[in-house]
Enzyme design. Structure first.
Site, short mmCIF file in Angstrom:
data_model
loop_
_atom_site.label_atom_id
_atom_site.label_comp_id
_atom_site.label_asym_id
_atom_site.label_seq_id
_atom_site.Cartn_x
_atom_site.Cartn_y
_atom_site.Cartn_z
N CYS A 1 4.85 -0.08 2.77
CA CYS A 1 5.43 -1.38 3.12
C CYS A 1 6.81 -1.28 3.75
O CYS A 1 7.13 -2.03 4.66
CB CYS A 1 5.44 -2.30 1.91
SG CYS A 1 6.21 -1.57 0.45
N HIS B 1 8.40 -2.97 -3.98
CA HIS B 1 7.82 -3.51 -2.75
C HIS B 1 8.87 -4.08 -1.78
O HIS B 1 9.88 -4.63 -2.20
CB HIS B 1 6.82 -4.62 -3.11
CG HIS B 1 6.06 -5.12 -1.92
ND1 HIS B 1 5.19 -4.32 -1.21
CD2 HIS B 1 6.06 -6.33 -1.31
CE1 HIS B 1 4.68 -5.03 -0.21
NE2 HIS B 1 5.20 -6.24 -0.25
N ASP C 1 0.83 -1.21 0.00
CA ASP C 1 0.00 0.00 0.00
C ASP C 1 0.86 1.26 0.00
O ASP C 1 0.39 2.34 0.33
CB ASP C 1 -0.94 0.00 1.21
CG ASP C 1 -0.18 -0.04 2.53
OD1 ASP C 1 1.07 -0.09 2.50
OD2 ASP C 1 -0.83 -0.02 3.59
#
Lengths: 310, 195
Positions: A104, A303, A101
């Site tokens: 992270c 990510h 989101d």
């Protein structure tokens, strides 16, 4: 007089169209608030799928088994990645996923740090970081932030820090730490605490960070902090990691799972250690000794997840 | 749930600073702090100078993690503000919001938006077109709207026309000159006399 509110929103709507697509004739009335609502609906839908923080998944050696979805994602693609996933399995015991989101990195850091304190009960480290947190508070004050904008976030982080230390009334278990990390009313506050700390550090040392930021975004330090650090959901880059690591004095290891290959043909997984600029970082022993971070994150482009060494 | 303790502190801080900033935030009613009314003075050196603009503020449950919803209740002629609904197009009221911002800093940003329109990212396409293609008319219209809608203490446009008619000018001419002068009755009088 004709008013064309909403005409320009068409492009934005299209990019977010996975949830209920409005009828075309309603689009003229589709305002910014509708877009915001649609965005938060999409976020909520995504949130159903992955918690802020996932379960710890054990990696069998040579096998990234719990990441079967990830493996299949890469199956038809790069052989290098599949090789690297195998190598990772030899060095790391487990992975813990975080929700993608945009928070992270901070959320991974939060859980990893608090879990480390919970397991090590390292009170001198807690005292050390508290001194740094106080320094961060002064930094924000001297930069002109009103106290009430950040004090709740600071208080909540310090509260978590005290509660992972055992032996007092507020002490919590590992399960409770996981529950809190998944609870938005705790988790997001701590994420925001880290965003304040990061922004304060970057602004305080703007001369140092300026060239990195300019290379990254073409923005000024001030603009960068306002648009890429302080808003929730803005992704983190090496600038954020460096600043947070420096400000709190906590070294961080980032393991990179990407397509880069080695010259000699062999496959290895690169990592980079972010070691705080200040010398008061927790070290294994003597100054010449290499600092080994107790926080290890797995980076795949866009990510961060948490890795547990064997 | 809205963090009301924080909102309370924000209101206090805002009222302490009101002399300097001119920015006011008060609760809409005594019942809740989730609905507020903000007031900003029009920036000096802009067509909004001299006007006082009211902004309706609604705090979402997730405030301060989600941005306050702000909307002009005073009618404004500006490329980034809807001339019909008062909706504001400003990044910090959307995805660039941060809990590090406050109601006051948000209102200051709205005030800054009045000083520096961004016609390339319009909320009101008609106003933006006019701003880009016919800047003088834009300024005149914006000033006229400020005079008409944002100055409560001064005379309304009807009264001004009436005043000029009483001085002996034809009503249609008085009205059009007043409009051309952006609602400035003295400037209109000067024009009427010289013309």
């Amino acid at each position: 007089m004709q008013n064309h509110d909403g005409v320009q929103v068409d492009g934005k709507v299209e990019s977010a169209a996975s949830v209920a697509t409005p009828e075309f004739d309603e689009w003229a009335n589709f305002g910014d608030q509708d877009i915001m609502q649609q965005h938060s609906a999409i976020r909520a839908e995504e949130a159903e799928k992955i918690p802020f923080l996932g379960d710890k998944a054990i990696l069998k050696s040579l096998d990234f088994e719990p990441l079967s979805s990830l493996a299949s994602e890469y199956q038809s693609g790069s052989a290098i990645l599949l090789e690297k996933i195998k190598v990772l399995g030899e060095q790391y015991a487990a992975i813990r996923r975080t929700r993608g989101d945009g928070n992270c990195f901070f959320r991974s850091f939060m859980f990893s740090y608090l879990e480390h304190i919970l397991e090590s009960q390292d009170r001198s480290e807690v005292d050390r970081i508290k001194a740094n947190v106080e320094q961060c508070r002064k930094t924000l004050q001297s930069l002109g932030y009103a106290d009430f904008t950040f004090e709740d976030f600071f208080a909540l982080f310090l509260e978590q820090l005290d509660s992972v230390l055992q032996g007092n009334e507020e002490s919590i278990s590992h399960d409770e730490l996981i529950r809190r990390s998944r609870d938005q009313s705790v988790s997001d506050y701590v994420v925001m605490f880290f965003r304040f700390v990061t922004s304060g550090e970057i602004r305080k040392r703007s001369e140092f960070f300026e060239p990195f930021i300019f290379g990254l975004t073409n923005a000024t330090v001030e603009q960068f902090c306002k648009s890429s650090v302080e808003p929730m959901g803005e992704e983190s880059d090496h600038v954020h990691i460096t600043a947070l690591s420096d400000a709190l004095g906590v070294p961080i290891r980032v393991v990179y799972l990407d397509r880069s290959s080695c010259d000699n043909g062999g496959v290895s997984v690169n990592h980079h250690d972010f070691v705080p600029a200040g010398s008061d970082a927790p070290k294994a022993s003597e100054g010449s000794e290499k600092v080994t971070p107790f926080i290890t994150l797995l980076y795949r482009p866009g990510h961060y997840d948490l890795l547990y060494p064997k | 749930m809205v963090d009301f303790a924080r909102v309370q502190k924000e209101l206090q801080e805002c009222s302490r600073d009101i002399e300097r900033s001119g920015i006011k935030v008060i609760p809409k009613s005594e019942a809740t702090l989730a609905r507020l009314i903000g007031t900003i003075p029009g920036p000096v050196g802009t067509p909004y100078e001299g006007g006082t603009f009211q902004i309706d503020i609604a705090l979402p449950d997730a405030y301060p993690f989600e941005p306050p919803k702000m909307q002009f209740t005073t009618k404004v002629w500006h490329p980034n503000i809807s001339s019909q609904s008062g909706a504001i197009c400003l990044d910090i009221l959307k995805d660039q919001w941060s809990p590090a911002l406050t109601l006051k800093t948000a209102l200051l940003s709205v005030q800054a938006l009045l000083s520096a329109p961004q016609p390339d990212d319009p909320q009101d396409a008609v106003v933006a077109q006019q701003y880009l293609k016919d800047y003088q008319t834009f300024v005149g219209t914006a000033r006229y709207w400020t005079e008409t809608f944002a100055k409560k203490s001064s005379l309304g446009i009807v009264e001004k026309v009436q005043k000029l008619v009483e001085m002996g000018f034809p009503e249609a001419q008085a009205r059009s000159t007043l409009e051309a002068a952006g609602g400035d009755e003295n400037l209109a009088l000067e024009k009427l006399c010289s013309g």
